[in-house]
Design an enzyme around this catalytic site. Structure first.
Site, PDB file in Angstrom:
ATOM      1  N   ALA A 107      -6.807 -42.216   9.157  1.00  0.00           N
ATOM      2  CA  ALA A 107      -7.114 -43.646   9.114  1.00  0.00           C
ATOM      3  C   ALA A 107      -8.262 -44.058  10.021  1.00  0.00           C
ATOM      4  O   ALA A 107      -8.748 -45.184   9.920  1.00  0.00           O
ATOM      5  CB  ALA A 107      -5.859 -44.450   9.457  1.00  0.00           C
ATOM      6  N   ASN A 226      -9.654 -32.472   1.052  1.00  0.00           N
ATOM      7  CA  ASN A 226      -9.972 -31.279   0.257  1.00  0.00           C
ATOM      8  C   ASN A 226      -9.445 -29.978   0.867  1.00  0.00           C
ATOM      9  O   ASN A 226      -9.286 -29.897   2.077  1.00  0.00           O
ATOM     10  CB  ASN A 226     -11.490 -31.191   0.076  1.00  0.00           C
ATOM     11  CG  ASN A 226     -11.986 -32.224  -0.910  1.00  0.00           C
ATOM     12  OD1 ASN A 226     -11.439 -32.362  -1.997  1.00  0.00           O
ATOM     13  ND2 ASN A 226     -13.002 -32.973  -0.518  1.00  0.00           N
ATOM     14  N   HIS A 282     -11.195 -30.094  -8.357  1.00  0.00           N
ATOM     15  CA  HIS A 282     -12.269 -30.838  -7.689  1.00  0.00           C
ATOM     16  C   HIS A 282     -13.160 -29.821  -6.976  1.00  0.00           C
ATOM     17  O   HIS A 282     -13.087 -29.619  -5.770  1.00  0.00           O
ATOM     18  CB  HIS A 282     -11.667 -31.842  -6.711  1.00  0.00           C
ATOM     19  CG  HIS A 282     -12.689 -32.631  -5.950  1.00  0.00           C
ATOM     20  ND1 HIS A 282     -13.531 -33.530  -6.565  1.00  0.00           N
ATOM     21  CD2 HIS A 282     -13.001 -32.658  -4.629  1.00  0.00           C
ATOM     22  CE1 HIS A 282     -14.320 -34.079  -5.649  1.00  0.00           C
ATOM     23  NE2 HIS A 282     -14.025 -33.557  -4.469  1.00  0.00           N
TER      24      HIS A 282
END
Length: 443
Positions: A107, A226, A282
């Protein structure tokens, strides 16, 4: 009007202990970290003092507990997030929906810095949906998280009713209905893909266990960090109490980039491009699908007659977009990633337009395309706007597309074998091959 109560025994202390905090029901919660008060000392008090801040008669402050002679409250907050609001008491907020809890990991990072304000503004869940933000960071980023909370406070978002920050996912994920998992270790110089899979896999295994233990049973999870497909797989395998179909890997930025490239080539605005699918991982094995995509309602291959570009240049332009952006600007695509997260969530909470679909990485069990089960694979989906989705069945897959999909499928199977020790499926074995398929700008 808010009222603060101090309940003090006869014995007094010359100052309010720095580990004591005001309790806020719409709150900022500092888990595993104790922040100095931003206020001057109030009254003399003792380690057994109980402090509450409330605007409702029935709100209850947590009792301060003593630990090694210091007072520590179980929950902490400051500023406007300390106030308890009865949303049903005000005419303006009476028609609002029930507050929902949204967790965001990583965050304090740049993606979150763009995303959190979109969430708080009502852009994602609507103008009548109050939210509580639960922000997960690390011990190293805790001060940055406080800064993020201060900016959220200064922005005066009416819909933002609670902000918690912490470093323990078991606490931050308590009762969350949405979890956006951005935080992951970046790939360092010389780091092999197998090492990155293992390091980040451990993070997502821990977070999966925490979600399984603490989150709402029907929590929706969007994995951004990722390699997001395999991280999402690890996360869901460690959360057996949560439906596997509730886990998503973010491939929406790839979809948005693909739409942009088709629009540029066709000389139209990008809202004319629909039915865009990103198949697979991805990574550089991803498959931007021009066979089923449409421009102004027509098949792409009828609008763009340069089929060699479609088969070669189109895919390459999508894959290299992130790397090109870094060359131009010197930083990765944080803002557009945040926008794609917003798009991905809105696609699940808003009915899909008739005849269209969107891409998201989801669990392959029961898929109609013949893709190996037990993977998280980007596929075309539709939603009724209830947070769930269904796979699109009426898509065409020719030999060219099938071969490309199979290549991405093989890569995800290899990644799965590499993290078997984290999914509970045996001993890990890495055979990822010599080709580096990490997307440029995301290493």
């Amino acid at each position: 009007m808010a009222m603060a109560e101090l309940s003090t025994p006869k014995t007094t202390s010359p100052f309010l202990n720095s580990s004591s905090r005001l309790r806020l029901s719409s709150k900022l919660h500092l888990s595993n970290h104790f922040r100095h008060l931003l206020l001057p000392p109030l009254h003399t008090t003792t380690p057994n003092s109980k402090i509450s801040c409330s605007v409702s008669q029935n709100s209850q402050a947590p009792v301060a507990v003593q630990e090694n002679g210091l007072v520590k409250t179980k929950k902490e907050c400051y500023g406007v997030f300390c106030l308890t609001y009865d949303l049903k008491a005000e005419e303006e907020t009476r028609s609002w929906k029930k507050l929902i809890n949204i967790a965001v990991s990583g965050a304090a990072g740049m993606i979150s810095n763009h995303l959190l304000f979109k969430l708080a503004s009502g852009e994602v869940f609507g103008p009548d949906q109050p939210i509580a933000l639960k922000l997960l960071g690390s011990e190293r980023s805790i001060q940055a998280l406080e800064g993020v909370a201060m900016e959220l406070e200064d922005s005066l978002f009416p819909l933002l009713r609670e902000v918690d920050i912490g470093t323990d996912p078991n606490e931050v994920f308590q009762d969350v209905e949405w979890a956006i998992l951005i935080g992951a270790k970046p790939r360092g110089p010389g780091m092999e893909r197998a090492d990155l899979l293992d390091i980040n896999g451990q993070i997502f295994a821990e977070q999966g266990k925490a979600l399984n233990k603490a989150a709402s049973p029907n929590v929706k999870v969007l994995v951004v960090g990722n390699p997001c497909n395999t991280n999402a797989l690890i996360c869901l395998k460690n959360a057996p109490n949560i439906p596997a179909k509730n886990f998503h890997a973010l491939t929406r930025l790839d979809e948005n980039r693909a739409k942009c490239q088709l629009a540029l080539k066709a000389g139209v605005f990008y809202d004319k491009v629909s039915n865009m699918t990103i198949w697979g991982n991805h990574s550089t094995t991803q498959v931007p699908d021009f066979l089923n995509a449409r421009i102004n309602g027509l098949p792409v291959k009828e609008v763009i007659t340069d089929h060699k570009w479609l088969e070669e240049g189109f895919t390459e332009s999508v894959q290299k977009r992130g790397g090109l952006l870094i060359q131009k600007w010197g930083r990765s695509s944080a803002a557009s990633t945040a926008v794609s997260i917003v798009d991905a969530i809105k696609s699940l909470v808003t009915p899909t337009p008739e005849g269209d679909w969107f891409s998201t990485g989801v669990y392959t069990d029961g898929n109609p395309y013949g893709i190996e089960e037990g993977l998280v694979f980007s596929m075309p989906c539709r939603s009724k706007g209830d947070g769930d989705y269904e796979l699109v069945k009426d898509v065409e897959i020719d030999d060219y597309l099938r071969q490309r999909i199979a290549k991405s499928e093989a890569e995800l199977l290899a990644e799965k074998r590499c993290v078997a020790h984290l999914t509970g499926e045996g001993i890990a074995y890495c055979d990822l091959g010599p080709v580096d398929t990490m997307l440029p700008g995301e290493v």
